[in-house]
Design a protein around this motif. Structure first.
Motif, short mmCIF file in Angstrom:
data_model
loop_
_atom_site.label_atom_id
_atom_site.label_comp_id
_atom_site.label_asym_id
_atom_site.label_seq_id
_atom_site.Cartn_x
_atom_site.Cartn_y
_atom_site.Cartn_z
N ASN A 182 0.82 -1.20 0.00
CA ASN A 182 0.00 0.00 0.00
C ASN A 182 0.86 1.26 0.00
OD1 ASN A 182 -2.43 -1.35 -0.05
ND2 ASN A 182 -2.67 -1.36 2.18
N ALA A 183 1.95 1.23 0.82
CA ALA A 183 2.83 2.39 0.87
C ALA A 183 3.47 2.66 -0.48
CB ALA A 183 3.89 2.19 1.95
N LEU A 184 4.01 1.63 -1.10
CA LEU A 184 4.67 1.80 -2.39
C LEU A 184 3.67 2.16 -3.49
CD1 LEU A 184 7.25 -1.15 -2.28
CD2 LEU A 184 7.68 1.29 -1.91
N ASN A 185 2.48 1.57 -3.41
CA ASN A 185 1.46 1.87 -4.41
C ASN A 185 1.01 3.33 -4.32
OD1 ASN A 185 -0.14 0.82 -6.59
ND2 ASN A 185 -1.93 0.97 -5.24
N ASN A 186 0.87 3.81 -3.09
CA ASN A 186 0.49 5.21 -2.92
C ASN A 186 1.59 6.15 -3.41
OD1 ASN A 186 -2.04 4.73 -1.79
ND2 ASN A 186 -1.18 4.45 0.27
N ILE A 187 2.84 5.75 -3.16
CA ILE A 187 3.95 6.56 -3.65
C ILE A 187 3.95 6.61 -5.17
CG2 ILE A 187 6.47 6.67 -3.81
CD1 ILE A 187 6.58 5.52 -0.97
N ARG A 188 3.66 5.47 -5.80
CA ARG A 188 3.65 5.41 -7.28
C ARG A 188 2.61 6.37 -7.87
NH1 ARG A 188 0.97 2.34 -11.18
NH2 ARG A 188 -0.17 1.20 -9.58
N PHE A 189 1.43 6.39 -7.27
CA PHE A 189 0.40 7.28 -7.78
C PHE A 189 0.72 8.74 -7.49
CE2 PHE A 189 -2.29 3.43 -7.69
CZ PHE A 189 -2.77 3.48 -8.99
N MET A 190 1.33 8.99 -6.33
CA MET A 190 1.61 10.38 -5.97
C MET A 190 2.75 10.98 -6.77
SD MET A 190 1.07 10.89 -1.88
CE MET A 190 2.01 9.44 -1.40
N ILE A 191 3.62 10.12 -7.32
CA ILE A 191 4.74 10.62 -8.12
C ILE A 191 4.21 11.48 -9.28
CG2 ILE A 191 6.53 9.92 -9.75
CD1 ILE A 191 7.21 7.64 -7.87
N HIS A 192 3.08 11.04 -9.88
CA HIS A 192 2.54 11.76 -11.02
C HIS A 192 1.65 12.91 -10.59
CE1 HIS A 192 4.07 8.55 -13.59
NE2 HIS A 192 3.50 7.67 -12.77
N GLU A 193 1.04 12.82 -9.42
CA GLU A 193 0.11 13.86 -8.98
C GLU A 193 0.77 14.92 -8.09
OE1 GLU A 193 -3.17 12.00 -7.12
OE2 GLU A 193 -3.76 10.83 -8.89
N ASP A 194 1.63 14.47 -7.18
CA ASP A 194 2.25 15.39 -6.22
C ASP A 194 3.63 14.86 -5.90
OD1 ASP A 194 2.99 17.06 -4.17
OD2 ASP A 194 1.06 16.99 -3.12
N GLY A 195 4.62 15.28 -6.69
CA GLY A 195 5.98 14.76 -6.53
C GLY A 195 6.57 15.08 -5.17
N GLY A 196 6.27 16.26 -4.64
CA GLY A 196 6.81 16.62 -3.34
C GLY A 196 6.27 15.73 -2.22
N ARG A 197 4.98 15.42 -2.30
CA ARG A 197 4.39 14.55 -1.27
C ARG A 197 4.92 13.12 -1.41
NH1 ARG A 197 -2.10 13.48 -0.37
NH2 ARG A 197 -1.89 12.34 1.61
N ALA A 198 5.13 12.67 -2.65
CA ALA A 198 5.69 11.33 -2.86
C ALA A 198 7.10 11.25 -2.28
CB ALA A 198 5.71 10.99 -4.34
N ASP A 199 7.88 12.30 -2.51
CA ASP A 199 9.24 12.33 -1.97
C ASP A 199 9.21 12.31 -0.44
OD1 ASP A 199 12.23 12.85 -2.42
OD2 ASP A 199 11.66 14.50 -1.08
N ALA A 200 8.28 13.07 0.14
CA ALA A 200 8.16 13.09 1.60
C ALA A 200 7.77 11.72 2.15
CB ALA A 200 7.13 14.15 2.02
N MET A 201 6.92 11.00 1.42
CA MET A 201 6.51 9.67 1.89
C MET A 201 7.66 8.67 1.80
SD MET A 201 3.09 7.59 0.78
CE MET A 201 2.62 6.09 1.66
N ILE A 202 8.48 8.79 0.75
CA ILE A 202 9.65 7.92 0.64
C ILE A 202 10.60 8.17 1.81
CG2 ILE A 202 11.71 7.42 -0.73
CD1 ILE A 202 10.06 7.97 -3.23
N VAL A 203 10.81 9.45 2.13
CA VAL A 203 11.68 9.80 3.26
C VAL A 203 11.10 9.25 4.56
CG1 VAL A 203 12.60 11.71 4.62
CG2 VAL A 203 12.60 11.84 2.13
N ALA A 204 9.78 9.37 4.74
CA ALA A 204 9.14 8.87 5.96
C ALA A 204 9.30 7.36 6.08
CB ALA A 204 7.66 9.26 5.97
#
Length: 358
Positions: A182-204
């Motif tokens: 779920n975490a990786l899947n959410n990151i994958r979708f956020m990369i295209h919609e909100d790159g900053g939030r995706a980056d923050a989730m990877i860091v978290a």
């Protein structure tokens, strides 16, 4: 604490010491005197009061906390106690033996001075009694110190095992396929919609895994570090639960430097989401609160729960037991864990000694 110890090993060692002392006494009589009924009676009568004298020292040693004293302060205590108890032992032995051997002791003389005899007896035999009591006391102090050292090592080993078990449990939960997918899947979708939030989730996610691995290397961490990793975990879970997770925390800045066992509060947060909020279709509130209670630090983790959940949610009992065991290993009776469960709400409160990092 019992005056007469119940440990079988204690009495075995004491019996061996008594046998050694009796053998030394009888040998000295054979070498420098004459072994007769009076000397044999003195040797046998000497054992009970001697036993009471050394048990008295043990009782005082434990009751008054003499174990915390340095050897420089213990030596005068041992010497003083040995002097007093040695005189008492010889006086009791004389009172036990003299009535039965009065004729031999007095030699049938009418002018026999009992007081002078007792004084000479105490002076001649008192030193021996004092030496034996002192020797027993110092042996006991050494044995007690060695036992405390062994218990300390065992307690430290148990704490390390408990910490590693908690770290492994947390890491296992975080690496479960469902959570990781779920975490990786959410990151994958956020990369295209909100790159900053995706980056923050990877860091978290990376911070969460790093903290889980590094926590086994330390017995305590700062509250600020624990709170940061909790926020990272909540950030990941919020992307999965969306608006169903309302996280609130109240931690005074003055308490951020307080020390606590790593992952304790974080595990409570995981349990609150997994066993509480995740079962509510509408979601709910998760709260973390720190309170300054003088010499203690109170930490409260609360969450909304189903209305019929009046006790600990299923699967939470073992986690709480592990946390309670860790607290006991670290703080003994100075720490406590309290569960408060009502219909619609569940809360765990930790009470820890307030300590700050240097």
């Amino acid at each position: 604490m019992k005056f007469f110890p119940r440990e079988r090993q204690f009495w075995l060692y004491h019996g061996a010491a008594m046998g050694f002392i009796a053998a030394v006494t009888l040998l000295s009589i054979l070498l420098f005197g004459r072994l007769d009924g009076l000397n044999l009676a003195n040797t046998l009568a000497w054992m009970p009061p001697y036993t009471l004298a050394v048990l008295g020292f043990r009782w005082l040693y434990l009751r008054r906390g003499w174990a915390a004293l340095v050897m420089g302060r213990l030596i005068p205590i041992v010497i003083g106690y040995s002097l007093l108890s040695g005189v008492a032992v010889i006086a009791v032995v004389a009172a036990m033996v003299m009535p039965f051997f009065w004729a031999q002791i007095s030699g049938g003389r009418a002018d026999f001075k009992t007081g002078d005899f007792l004084l000479r007896n105490i002076l001649s035999n008192g030193l021996q009694a004092q030496l034996f009591i002192s020797a027993w006391a110092f042996v006991y102090i050494s044995a007690a110190a060695a036992q405390r050292a062994r218990e300390g090592e065992l307690q430290n080993l148990r704490l390390q095992m408990s910490l590693k078990a908690a770290q492994l449990s947390s890491l296992t939960n975080q690496l479960k396929p469902h959570f990781l997918f779920n975490a990786l899947n959410n990151i994958r979708f956020m990369i295209h919609e909100d790159g900053g939030r995706a980056d923050a989730m990877i860091v978290a996610l990376s911070e969460l895994l790093r903290y889980s691995l590094e926590s086994s290397q330390q017995s305590k961490t700062r509250l600020s570090q624990e709170l940061a990793i909790i926020e990272a975990y909540v950030a990941i879970m919020r992307t999965q639960m969306e608006d169903r997770l309302d996280f609130r925390h109240s931690v005074p800045p003055a308490l951020l430097g307080c020390l606590l066992p790593p992952m304790v509060v974080q595990l409570l947060v995981e349990n609150a989401i997994k066993h509480g909020l995740d079962h509510l279709p509408q979601g709910g509130t998760l709260s973390v609160e720190a309170i300054d209670a003088g010499d203690s630090l109170l930490l409260r983790v609360g969450n909304d729960a189903p209305l019929n959940a009046a006790t600990s949610p299923p699967g939470l009992g073992l986690g709480l037991a592990n946390i309670e065991r860790r607290l006991h290993l670290l703080y003994g009776e100075r720490a406590a864990l309290t569960v408060m469960a009502t219909a619609g709400h569940f809360q765990v409160e930790l009470s820890l000694p307030k300590e700050f990092s240097r």
